[in-house]
Write a protein that holds these residues in place. Structure first.
Motif, PDB file in Angstrom:
ATOM      1  N   LEU A   1       0.829  -1.201   0.000  1.00 13.96           N
ATOM      2  CA  LEU A   1       0.000   0.000   0.000  1.00 13.96           C
ATOM      3  C   LEU A   1       0.866   1.254   0.000  1.00 13.96           C
ATOM      4  O   LEU A   1       0.596   2.198  -0.755  1.00 13.96           O
ATOM      5  CB  LEU A   1      -0.951   0.004   1.201  1.00 13.96           C
ATOM      6  CG  LEU A   1      -1.886   1.213   1.297  1.00 13.96           C
ATOM      7  CD1 LEU A   1      -2.769   1.339   0.054  1.00 13.96           C
ATOM      8  CD2 LEU A   1      -2.740   1.114   2.561  1.00 13.96           C
ATOM      9  N   GLY A   2       1.902   1.272   0.828  1.00  7.32           N
ATOM     10  CA  GLY A   2       2.771   2.446   0.846  1.00  7.32           C
ATOM     11  C   GLY A   2       3.423   2.703  -0.499  1.00  7.32           C
ATOM     12  O   GLY A   2       3.462   3.826  -0.999  1.00  7.32           O
ATOM     13  N   SER A   3       3.926   1.641  -1.106  1.00  8.90           N
ATOM     14  CA  SER A   3       4.552   1.753  -2.425  1.00  8.90           C
ATOM     15  C   SER A   3       3.537   2.189  -3.480  1.00  8.90           C
ATOM     16  O   SER A   3       3.839   3.012  -4.348  1.00  8.90           O
ATOM     17  CB  SER A   3       5.166   0.404  -2.802  1.00  8.90           C
ATOM     18  OG  SER A   3       5.625   0.434  -4.127  1.00  8.90           O
ATOM     19  N   THR A   4       2.342   1.645  -3.390  1.00  8.91           N
ATOM     20  CA  THR A   4       1.292   1.988  -4.348  1.00  8.91           C
ATOM     21  C   THR A   4       0.893   3.446  -4.217  1.00  8.91           C
ATOM     22  O   THR A   4       0.749   4.156  -5.218  1.00  8.91           O
ATOM     23  CB  THR A   4       0.083   1.051  -4.171  1.00  8.91           C
ATOM     24  OG1 THR A   4       0.515  -0.288  -4.464  1.00  8.91           O
ATOM     25  CG2 THR A   4      -1.062   1.421  -5.080  1.00  8.91           C
TER      26      THR A   4
ATOM     27  N   GLU B   1       0.283  10.141   1.976  1.00  8.72           N
ATOM     28  CA  GLU B   1      -0.340   8.883   2.396  1.00  8.72           C
ATOM     29  C   GLU B   1       0.690   7.752   2.405  1.00  8.72           C
ATOM     30  O   GLU B   1       0.646   6.877   3.277  1.00  8.72           O
ATOM     31  CB  GLU B   1      -1.507   8.526   1.473  1.00  8.72           C
ATOM     32  CG  GLU B   1      -2.707   9.444   1.654  1.00  8.72           C
ATOM     33  CD  GLU B   1      -3.719   9.242   0.547  1.00  8.72           C
ATOM     34  OE1 GLU B   1      -4.763   8.618   0.819  1.00  8.72           O
ATOM     35  OE2 GLU B   1      -3.462   9.706  -0.585  1.00  8.72           O
ATOM     36  N   ALA B   2       1.612   7.791   1.457  1.00 12.74           N
ATOM     37  CA  ALA B   2       2.673   6.788   1.423  1.00 12.74           C
ATOM     38  C   ALA B   2       3.534   6.900   2.674  1.00 12.74           C
ATOM     39  O   ALA B   2       3.807   5.890   3.346  1.00 12.74           O
ATOM     40  CB  ALA B   2       3.532   6.968   0.169  1.00 12.74           C
ATOM     41  N   VAL B   3       3.943   8.117   3.011  1.00 12.69           N
ATOM     42  CA  VAL B   3       4.780   8.324   4.197  1.00 12.69           C
ATOM     43  C   VAL B   3       4.038   7.862   5.451  1.00 12.69           C
ATOM     44  O   VAL B   3       4.590   7.138   6.285  1.00 12.69           O
ATOM     45  CB  VAL B   3       5.216   9.804   4.313  1.00 12.69           C
ATOM     46  CG1 VAL B   3       5.825  10.097   5.677  1.00 12.69           C
ATOM     47  CG2 VAL B   3       6.191  10.159   3.200  1.00 12.69           C
ATOM     48  N   ARG B   4       2.781   8.244   5.576  1.00  9.90           N
ATOM     49  CA  ARG B   4       1.988   7.858   6.752  1.00  9.90           C
ATOM     50  C   ARG B   4       1.856   6.332   6.854  1.00  9.90           C
ATOM     51  O   ARG B   4       2.037   5.753   7.930  1.00  9.90           O
ATOM     52  CB  ARG B   4       0.611   8.531   6.680  1.00  9.90           C
ATOM     53  CG  ARG B   4      -0.203   8.434   7.936  1.00  9.90           C
ATOM     54  CD  ARG B   4      -1.460   9.302   7.929  1.00  9.90           C
ATOM     55  NE  ARG B   4      -2.178   9.371   6.669  1.00  9.90           N
ATOM     56  CZ  ARG B   4      -2.148  10.428   5.834  1.00  9.90           C
ATOM     57  NH1 ARG B   4      -1.426  11.478   6.105  1.00  9.90           N
ATOM     58  NH2 ARG B   4      -2.850  10.408   4.719  1.00  9.90           N
ATOM     59  N   THR B   5       1.567   5.680   5.749  1.00  8.51           N
ATOM     60  CA  THR B   5       1.411   4.222   5.736  1.00  8.51           C
ATOM     61  C   THR B   5       2.721   3.531   6.088  1.00  8.51           C
ATOM     62  O   THR B   5       2.740   2.601   6.908  1.00  8.51           O
ATOM     63  CB  THR B   5       0.925   3.754   4.347  1.00  8.51           C
ATOM     64  OG1 THR B   5      -0.348   4.359   4.080  1.00  8.51           O
ATOM     65  CG2 THR B   5       0.800   2.246   4.276  1.00  8.51           C
ATOM     66  N   LEU B   6       3.807   3.971   5.488  1.00 11.15           N
ATOM     67  CA  LEU B   6       5.096   3.326   5.708  1.00 11.15           C
ATOM     68  C   LEU B   6       5.623   3.588   7.119  1.00 11.15           C
ATOM     69  O   LEU B   6       6.205   2.701   7.740  1.00 11.15           O
ATOM     70  CB  LEU B   6       6.093   3.775   4.640  1.00 11.15           C
ATOM     71  CG  LEU B   6       5.689   3.306   3.226  1.00 11.15           C
ATOM     72  CD1 LEU B   6       6.418   4.103   2.159  1.00 11.15           C
ATOM     73  CD2 LEU B   6       5.918   1.813   3.049  1.00 11.15           C
TER      74      LEU B   6
ATOM     75  N   LEU C   1       9.951   3.974   2.440  1.00  3.32           N
ATOM     76  CA  LEU C   1       9.769   5.236   3.159  1.00  3.32           C
ATOM     77  C   LEU C   1      10.775   6.269   2.657  1.00  3.32           C
ATOM     78  O   LEU C   1      10.421   7.433   2.427  1.00  3.32           O
ATOM     79  CB  LEU C   1       9.911   5.038   4.671  1.00  3.32           C
ATOM     80  CG  LEU C   1       9.856   6.327   5.504  1.00  3.32           C
ATOM     81  CD1 LEU C   1       8.548   7.088   5.296  1.00  3.32           C
ATOM     82  CD2 LEU C   1      10.070   5.997   6.978  1.00  3.32           C
ATOM     83  N   ALA C   2      12.014   5.874   2.468  1.00  4.38           N
ATOM     84  CA  ALA C   2      13.025   6.804   1.957  1.00  4.38           C
ATOM     85  C   ALA C   2      12.617   7.354   0.585  1.00  4.38           C
ATOM     86  O   ALA C   2      12.751   8.555   0.332  1.00  4.38           O
ATOM     87  CB  ALA C   2      14.386   6.121   1.885  1.00  4.38           C
ATOM     88  N   MET C   3      12.089   6.494  -0.267  1.00  7.87           N
ATOM     89  CA  MET C   3      11.644   6.962  -1.585  1.00  7.87           C
ATOM     90  C   MET C   3      10.497   7.957  -1.460  1.00  7.87           C
ATOM     91  O   MET C   3      10.479   8.999  -2.123  1.00  7.87           O
ATOM     92  CB  MET C   3      11.231   5.776  -2.456  1.00  7.87           C
ATOM     93  CG  MET C   3      12.393   4.950  -2.945  1.00  7.87           C
ATOM     94  SD  MET C   3      11.883   3.695  -4.145  1.00  7.87           S
ATOM     95  CE  MET C   3      11.635   2.293  -3.067  1.00  7.87           C
ATOM     96  N   ALA C   4       9.532   7.649  -0.588  1.00 11.31           N
ATOM     97  CA  ALA C   4       8.390   8.546  -0.399  1.00 11.31           C
ATOM     98  C   ALA C   4       8.844   9.874   0.219  1.00 11.31           C
ATOM     99  O   ALA C   4       8.342  10.944  -0.160  1.00 11.31           O
ATOM    100  CB  ALA C   4       7.330   7.876   0.474  1.00 11.31           C
TER     101      ALA C   4
ATOM    102  N   ASP D   1      17.002  14.995   3.305  1.00 12.27           N
ATOM    103  CA  ASP D   1      17.945  14.644   4.369  1.00 12.27           C
ATOM    104  C   ASP D   1      17.519  13.362   5.079  1.00 12.27           C
ATOM    105  O   ASP D   1      18.333  12.458   5.287  1.00 12.27           O
ATOM    106  CB  ASP D   1      18.070  15.781   5.389  1.00 12.27           C
ATOM    107  CG  ASP D   1      18.824  16.983   4.835  1.00 12.27           C
ATOM    108  OD1 ASP D   1      19.364  16.904   3.720  1.00 12.27           O
ATOM    109  OD2 ASP D   1      18.866  18.012   5.530  1.00 12.27           O
ATOM    110  N   GLU D   2      16.238  13.281   5.453  1.00 14.46           N
ATOM    111  CA  GLU D   2      15.766  12.078   6.146  1.00 14.46           C
ATOM    112  C   GLU D   2      15.823  10.857   5.234  1.00 14.46           C
ATOM    113  O   GLU D   2      16.190   9.763   5.662  1.00 14.46           O
ATOM    114  CB  GLU D   2      14.358  12.265   6.703  1.00 14.46           C
ATOM    115  CG  GLU D   2      13.932  11.092   7.545  1.00 14.46           C
ATOM    116  CD  GLU D   2      12.554  11.233   8.184  1.00 14.46           C
ATOM    117  OE1 GLU D   2      12.147  10.274   8.869  1.00 14.46           O
ATOM    118  OE2 GLU D   2      11.895  12.269   7.998  1.00 14.46           O
TER     119      GLU D   2
END
Length: 170
Positions: free
Chosen positions: A84-87, A96-101, A118-121, A129-130
């Motif tokens: 879901l995060g990747s999607t 939404e990706a960041v929140r899910t991951l 998460l790093a990609m999002a 930086d993060e």
């Protein structure tokens, strides 16, 4: 004529996907998901199949159904969170990706796939930086590359603050 059980139909759908027959798998799994709308495992396998086919927008609802259910194994729950995060990220739904991951990492703190996605999002949200810190920490802790292993401690240190500058003596 015997009617196939839910387990048999699910296994057939998963097997079709594994053999590269994702369209046929999708047809079977969507029909099964319609018959078992509260079945988290069926929803997860259906979402995964949509992702395999590049139908990310259609996968979201199935991932959400899977994660709302209580009968997913830990491995499938992890897979659904990553999926879901990747999607969300692929669809441009970065927050939404960041929140899910991040939620996934609260449940599975050491998981490298969650950390990577998460790093990609975070990159997509401008949190460079993060994103870089997460990837460098992951590299330092998991790489078996001899060069990385030699400098593991330094990489882990610099991951905390890439902007650190040591003052030069004059």
């Amino acid at each position: 004529m015997t009617t196939k059980s839910r387990d048999e139909l699910l296994a057939e759908g998963v097997d079709l996907r594994a053999r590269g027959e994702a369209e046929q798998a999708r047809d079977r799994l969507v029909a099964l998901a319609d018959r078992h709308p509260d079945d988290a495992e069926v929803a997860y396998q259906t979402a995964w199949t949509h992702d395999v086919l590049g139908l990310e927008a259609e996968a979201v609802a199935y991932y959400e159904r899977a994660l709302a259910g209580a009968d997913l194994s830990a491995g499938d729950r992890l897979g659904a969170l990553v999926g879901l995060g990747s999607t969300f990220r692929i669809l441009g739904r970065y927050e939404e990706a960041v929140r899910t991951l991040r939620g996934g990492l609260a449940e599975f703190p050491g998981d490298g796939a969650l950390r990577t996605f998460l790093a990609m999002a975070l990159f997509n949200t401008g949190e460079h930086d993060e994103a870089t810190r997460i990837l460098l920490e992951l590299l330092a802790t998991t790489s078996e590359d001899p060069g990385v292993r030699t400098y593991r401690k330094a990489i882990a240190h610099y991951a905390q603050d890439l902007r650190e500058i040591v003052p030069q003596e004059s």
